[in-house]
Scaffold this active site. Structure first.
Site, PDB file in Angstrom:
ATOM      1  N   GLU A   1       0.847  -1.184   0.000  1.00 29.69           N
ATOM      2  CA  GLU A   1       0.000   0.000   0.000  1.00 29.69           C
ATOM      3  C   GLU A   1       0.884   1.236   0.000  1.00 29.69           C
ATOM      4  O   GLU A   1       1.802   1.347   0.822  1.00 29.69           O
ATOM      5  CB  GLU A   1      -0.873   0.045   1.257  1.00 29.69           C
ATOM      6  CG  GLU A   1      -2.029  -0.911   1.270  1.00 29.69           C
ATOM      7  CD  GLU A   1      -2.869  -0.724   2.526  1.00 29.69           C
ATOM      8  OE1 GLU A   1      -2.856   0.391   3.105  1.00 29.69           O
ATOM      9  OE2 GLU A   1      -3.520  -1.690   2.942  1.00 29.69           O
TER      10      GLU A   1
ATOM     11  N   GLU B   1      -6.045   8.450  10.146  1.00 26.13           N
ATOM     12  CA  GLU B   1      -4.681   8.155  10.586  1.00 26.13           C
ATOM     13  C   GLU B   1      -4.382   8.695  11.980  1.00 26.13           C
ATOM     14  O   GLU B   1      -4.823   9.776  12.350  1.00 26.13           O
ATOM     15  CB  GLU B   1      -3.663   8.747   9.596  1.00 26.13           C
ATOM     16  CG  GLU B   1      -3.944   8.483   8.126  1.00 26.13           C
ATOM     17  CD  GLU B   1      -3.980   7.017   7.740  1.00 26.13           C
ATOM     18  OE1 GLU B   1      -3.665   6.148   8.578  1.00 26.13           O
ATOM     19  OE2 GLU B   1      -4.336   6.727   6.587  1.00 26.13           O
TER      20      GLU B   1
END
Length: 257
Positions: free
Chosen positions: A44, A55
């Site tokens: 990724e 995040e």
């Protein structure tokens, strides 16, 4: 056959994440082929964004470093083209809906496909709004990967029925980041998804140690690790390739065949 379909063939997959341009794009171009050599089954690549809502602090800081080093979406496309000359490892972009809309959906998907990206993960795109991106993904041969939260049941099965490639099973509520313990019943979560459709399930969010990787892989089809790798990049900077690859090798061994 899309490269994504081969990721889970007769093996448990190890899927590492890095932020493109952290610490700079020349290191990213070195890291990706080296991680593939170290055992990564799919990689990724995060497109840095100023407001990455899914995040934790580790990847937020990586995004800031990447943006400060001059990383742009166009430069990432160029980097992936160069990476593709060195490796055919399956690659997925992890990004957010705003950067795709800002770039232009059709133009973004065309460029991603042209440079050699196989799949797209968009954590802030609700499954119900997938038609915003799915037609363009299909037009250019990109697999759109959906996320399933630990709280989903019937919705998880609906998502599974629409999924191609694999389902990204989120191991913990909240944002990404290293966790000492994962308390979600992963086995039950994976079984729920597979009742909808027998699609591979990869577990992400919070996994950092070989012991966790072994445990998660035993209950799923693959393991995704981001923050633990990004922390190594932050620690070693431009000298991160060997320590990251040592870690990838160790985690792939832990995930097993």
């Amino acid at each position: 056959m899309n490269r994504i379909q081969k990721v889970f063939e007769n093996k448990k997959a190890f899927i590492p994440f890095i932020t493109a341009g952290d610490p700079d794009l020349s290191v990213t171009e070195e890291l990706v082929p080296a991680m593939a050599e170290a055992g990564a089954d799919l990689i990724e690549i995060g497109i840095p964004f100023s407001d990455p809502v899914a995040e934790g602090i580790v990847i937020q800081e990586a995004d800031m470093r990447a943006l400060a080093s001059g990383t742009t979406t166009d430069k990432i496309f160029d980097s992936v083209r160069r990476i593709r000359l060195k490796t055919d490892v399956p690659l997925a972009f992890m990004t957010y809906i705003n950067p795709i809309f800002a770039y232009g959906v059709d133009k973004f998907m065309k460029q991603a496909a042209d440079c050699g990206i196989d799949a797209l993960i968009v954590p802030d795109m609700p499954f119900e709004e997938r038609q915003e991106l799915l037609p363009a993904c299909r037009q250019y041969g990109l697999v759109l990967i959906y996320l399933v939260a630990p709280t989903s049941r019937e919705r998880a099965q609906a998502i599974a029925r629409e999924s191609e490639g694999f389902v990204y099973c989120v191991s913990s509520l909240g944002v990404t980041g290293v966790r000492k313990e994962i308390t979600t019943n992963i086995k039950e979560m994976v079984e729920t998804v597979k009742q909808g459709k027998n699609v591979p399930c990869a577990i992400g969010f919070g996994i950092s140690t070989p012991e966790q990787a072994t445990k998660m892989a035993a209950q799923s089809d693959g393991v995704i690790v981001g923050s633990a790798i990004v922390k190594i990049v932050a620690e070693y900077g431009t000298l991160c390739v060997k320590p990251v690859c040592d870690y990838v090798h160790e985690m792939k061994q832990a995930v097993g065949a």
